[in-house]
Design an enzyme around this catalytic site. Structure first.
Site, mmCIF file in Angstrom:
data_model
loop_
_atom_site.group_PDB
_atom_site.id
_atom_site.type_symbol
_atom_site.label_atom_id
_atom_site.label_comp_id
_atom_site.label_asym_id
_atom_site.label_seq_id
_atom_site.Cartn_x
_atom_site.Cartn_y
_atom_site.Cartn_z
ATOM 1 N N HIS A 179 16.444 23.544 23.956
ATOM 2 C CA HIS A 179 17.613 22.663 23.673
ATOM 3 C C HIS A 179 17.989 21.667 24.809
ATOM 4 C CE1 HIS A 179 19.386 25.772 20.454
ATOM 5 N NE2 HIS A 179 18.078 25.602 20.175
ATOM 6 N N CYS B 65 25.170 25.741 21.885
ATOM 7 C CA CYS B 65 25.202 27.073 21.071
ATOM 8 C C CYS B 65 25.544 28.292 22.073
ATOM 9 C CB CYS B 65 23.700 27.068 20.307
ATOM 10 S SG CYS B 65 22.317 27.402 21.713
ATOM 11 N N GLU C 196 20.704 21.073 26.355
ATOM 12 C CA GLU C 196 21.805 21.761 27.119
ATOM 13 C C GLU C 196 20.900 22.857 28.185
ATOM 14 O OE1 GLU C 196 23.983 20.910 23.414
ATOM 15 O OE2 GLU C 196 21.966 21.796 23.685
ATOM 16 N N CYS D 136 22.718 28.271 24.909
ATOM 17 C CA CYS D 136 23.148 27.082 26.121
ATOM 18 C C CYS D 136 24.190 27.441 26.778
ATOM 19 C CB CYS D 136 23.210 25.884 25.214
ATOM 20 S SG CYS D 136 21.291 25.418 24.603
#
Length: 173
Positions: free
Chosen positions: A64, A94, A66, A97
């Site tokens: 991801h 999420c 992030e 992250c």
């Protein structure tokens, strides 16, 4: 360490968040999921932009934007500096992250679309089985503060995802 007051640095959250949206668009144009993030220093200077890496990292479900950005930040900057930085992201981080942001020590997060809204768009898609767990809950479980601003510009953020997951569900024409 005390939370960073919003007035601590001259930031234009909307401008920098829209720049994260541009990163998400770039991610999609490169064949990846439409998520993007950037890290801004205490003075608002953009230190790094990060596209989502699912496809570009060979189907890595943990790539991801992030998480990749938090890993880079942790390797590059001291925790004292990161505590005064802001991570801008097109969608709410999420749980994974959020944990990476917390462990990197980034002191502030500004996001567009919520995980709850994203889940409504993605549904039960194998490439994004969204965790509907607000980042505020993850950060609140930690021992250091992380300021959270969001959702901000939520409609613009949602537009980044509007047709992407629908097309993914339909498959190739």
């Amino acid at each position: 360490m005390a939370p960073i007051p919003p007035s601590a640095a001259a930031r234009d959250d909307e401008t920098l968040l829209r720049r994260a949206f541009e990163v998400a668009r770039r991610s999609r144009s490169h064949g990846d999921h439409p998520f993007g993030a950037l890290l801004a220093g205490p003075d608002g200077e953009v230190l790094r932009e990060q596209c989502n890496g699912y496809s570009s990292e060979g189907g890595d479900m943990t790539a991801h934007a992030e998480r990749l950005l938090a890993t880079w930040a942790s390797r590059t900057h001291a925790p004292e500096f990161l505590a005064r930085c802001t991570l801008y992201t097109s969608a709410e981080p999420c749980a994974m992250c959020s944990g990476a942001i917390y462990w990197a020590g980034i002191g502030r997060v500004v996001f567009g679309q919520t995980e709850k809204d994203l889940k409504a768009v993605t549904g039960d898609h194998a490439e994004n089985p969204t965790l509907d767990l607000p980042c505020r809950i993850v950060f609140a479980a930690g021992q250091r503060p992380t300021e959270v601003i969001g959702p901000l510009l939520a409609e613009e953020a949602a537009a980044l995802q509007a047709d992407f997951w629908h097309e993914k569900k339909k498959g190739p024409a």
